[in-house]
Design a protein around this motif. Structure first.
Motif, PDB file in Angstrom:
ATOM      1  N   GLY A 285      21.018  34.388  29.538  1.00  0.00           N
ATOM      2  CA  GLY A 285      21.702  34.558  30.932  1.00  0.00           C
ATOM      3  C   GLY A 285      22.996  34.974  30.553  1.00  0.00           C
ATOM      4  N   ARG A 286      23.620  35.402  31.692  1.00  0.00           N
ATOM      5  CA  ARG A 286      25.192  36.006  31.760  1.00  0.00           C
ATOM      6  C   ARG A 286      26.324  34.748  32.443  1.00  0.00           C
ATOM      7  NH1 ARG A 286      25.174  40.478  29.751  1.00  0.00           N
ATOM      8  NH2 ARG A 286      26.873  41.602  30.395  1.00  0.00           N
ATOM      9  N   TRP A 287      27.339  34.942  32.037  1.00  0.00           N
ATOM     10  CA  TRP A 287      28.457  34.238  32.581  1.00  0.00           C
ATOM     11  C   TRP A 287      29.813  35.296  32.617  1.00  0.00           C
ATOM     12  CZ3 TRP A 287      33.219  33.767  30.275  1.00  0.00           C
ATOM     13  CH2 TRP A 287      33.457  34.143  28.910  1.00  0.00           C
ATOM     14  N   ARG A 288      30.319  34.813  33.997  1.00  0.00           N
ATOM     15  CA  ARG A 288      31.525  35.496  34.124  1.00  0.00           C
ATOM     16  C   ARG A 288      32.507  34.820  34.826  1.00  0.00           C
ATOM     17  NH1 ARG A 288      32.971  38.849  38.652  1.00  0.00           N
ATOM     18  NH2 ARG A 288      34.282  40.933  37.898  1.00  0.00           N
ATOM     19  N   PHE A 289      33.702  34.607  34.376  1.00  0.00           N
ATOM     20  CA  PHE A 289      34.812  34.039  34.858  1.00  0.00           C
ATOM     21  C   PHE A 289      35.864  35.094  35.409  1.00  0.00           C
ATOM     22  CE2 PHE A 289      34.256  30.435  31.738  1.00  0.00           C
ATOM     23  CZ  PHE A 289      32.816  30.042  32.508  1.00  0.00           C
ATOM     24  N   VAL A 290      36.346  35.192  36.369  1.00  0.00           N
ATOM     25  CA  VAL A 290      37.804  35.853  36.869  1.00  0.00           C
ATOM     26  C   VAL A 290      38.646  34.688  37.291  1.00  0.00           C
ATOM     27  CG1 VAL A 290      38.548  37.173  38.749  1.00  0.00           C
ATOM     28  CG2 VAL A 290      36.142  37.413  37.938  1.00  0.00           C
ATOM     29  N   SER A 291      39.971  34.962  36.741  1.00  0.00           N
ATOM     30  CA  SER A 291      40.889  33.957  36.696  1.00  0.00           C
ATOM     31  C   SER A 291      42.154  34.566  37.445  1.00  0.00           C
ATOM     32  CB  SER A 291      41.611  33.614  35.242  1.00  0.00           C
ATOM     33  OG  SER A 291      40.398  32.804  34.584  1.00  0.00           O
ATOM     34  N   GLN A 292      42.818  33.930  38.119  1.00  0.00           N
ATOM     35  CA  GLN A 292      44.254  34.420  38.963  1.00  0.00           C
ATOM     36  C   GLN A 292      45.239  33.621  38.253  1.00  0.00           C
ATOM     37  OE1 GLN A 292      43.610  34.639  42.985  1.00  0.00           O
ATOM     38  NE2 GLN A 292      45.577  35.381  43.456  1.00  0.00           N
TER      39      GLN A 292
ATOM     40  N   TRP B 206      47.166  29.389  35.871  1.00  0.00           N
ATOM     41  CA  TRP B 206      46.056  30.158  36.184  1.00  0.00           C
ATOM     42  C   TRP B 206      44.965  29.102  36.791  1.00  0.00           C
ATOM     43  CZ3 TRP B 206      45.361  35.159  34.958  1.00  0.00           C
ATOM     44  CH2 TRP B 206      46.589  35.586  34.438  1.00  0.00           C
ATOM     45  N   ARG B 207      43.851  29.821  37.580  1.00  0.00           N
ATOM     46  CA  ARG B 207      42.585  29.375  38.050  1.00  0.00           C
ATOM     47  C   ARG B 207      41.819  30.084  38.157  1.00  0.00           C
ATOM     48  NH1 ARG B 207      41.936  29.987  43.522  1.00  0.00           N
ATOM     49  NH2 ARG B 207      43.780  31.241  44.471  1.00  0.00           N
ATOM     50  N   LEU B 208      40.530  29.504  38.150  1.00  0.00           N
ATOM     51  CA  LEU B 208      39.167  30.341  38.215  1.00  0.00           C
ATOM     52  C   LEU B 208      38.982  30.497  39.714  1.00  0.00           C
ATOM     53  CD1 LEU B 208      36.541  29.022  35.601  1.00  0.00           C
ATOM     54  CD2 LEU B 208      37.775  31.048  35.561  1.00  0.00           C
TER      55      LEU B 208
END
Length: 168
Positions: A63-70, A50-52
């Motif tokens: 503040g917001r954070w958002r990670f999309v992993s594939q 997996w990787r971001l």
């Protein structure tokens, strides 16, 4: 024996909590930076395979954070939240919610960075909305994934003694 290959230790002190602990051979300021800077997060965050592919961090209270992993076979996982406490390099608290979450409610994630003699213990407490949510997560390979991710982090920390632009 302790050192760079220290395993991830997992505890379940309450019916809604998972506590993850790992020692890293690096000062807290570097470990904290690795948890909060997108250019570093993309180098270690995620289980093997997996990787971001997206990493947004607005590092301020509120503040917001958002990670999309594939992952394998183009699988995608999206998680996001809001920062609640930021005390560099000692404490980071945020909420977490997955786009396709299989359990109810938001999770409160607290990272404690405790440095002793240039080594940092990271203690992460995951507080789930329900006991059922915690139990669901324990059935997933989450601890294996975090362990693999932390091994990648240990490798990154070994490869550097400073991080460009860090605050002393």
């Amino acid at each position: 024996m302790s050192g760079v290959d220290d395993p991830l230790v997992v505890h379940t002190p309450g019916d809604r909590e998972i506590v993850l602990t790992r020692l890293f051979e690096a000062p807290a300021r570097l470990v904290f930076a690795a948890f909060t800077r997108p250019e570093l997060l993309v180098r270690w965050y995620g289980a093997r395979g997996w990787r971001l592919v997206e990493c947004d961090v607005d590092l301020r209270v509120g503040g917001r954070w958002r990670f999309v992993s594939q992952g394998p076979e183009d699988a995608r996982m999206v998680q996001a939240g809001v920062y609640r406490q930021i005390e560099p390099p000692h404490r980071l608290v945020c909420t977490e919610l997955f786009d396709d979450q299989s359990y109810p409610g938001e999770t409160l994630v607290s990272h404690e960075f405790t440095e002793l003699a240039g080594r940092t213990t990271v203690t992460t407490t995951l507080l789930y909305a329900t006991a059922e949510g915690r139990d669901t997560v324990l059935r997933y390979p989450m601890t294996r994934g975090v362990g693999q991710s932390y091994t990648r982090l240990a490798d990154l920390l070994r490869s550097t003694t400073t991080i460009r632009g860090e605050q002393p």
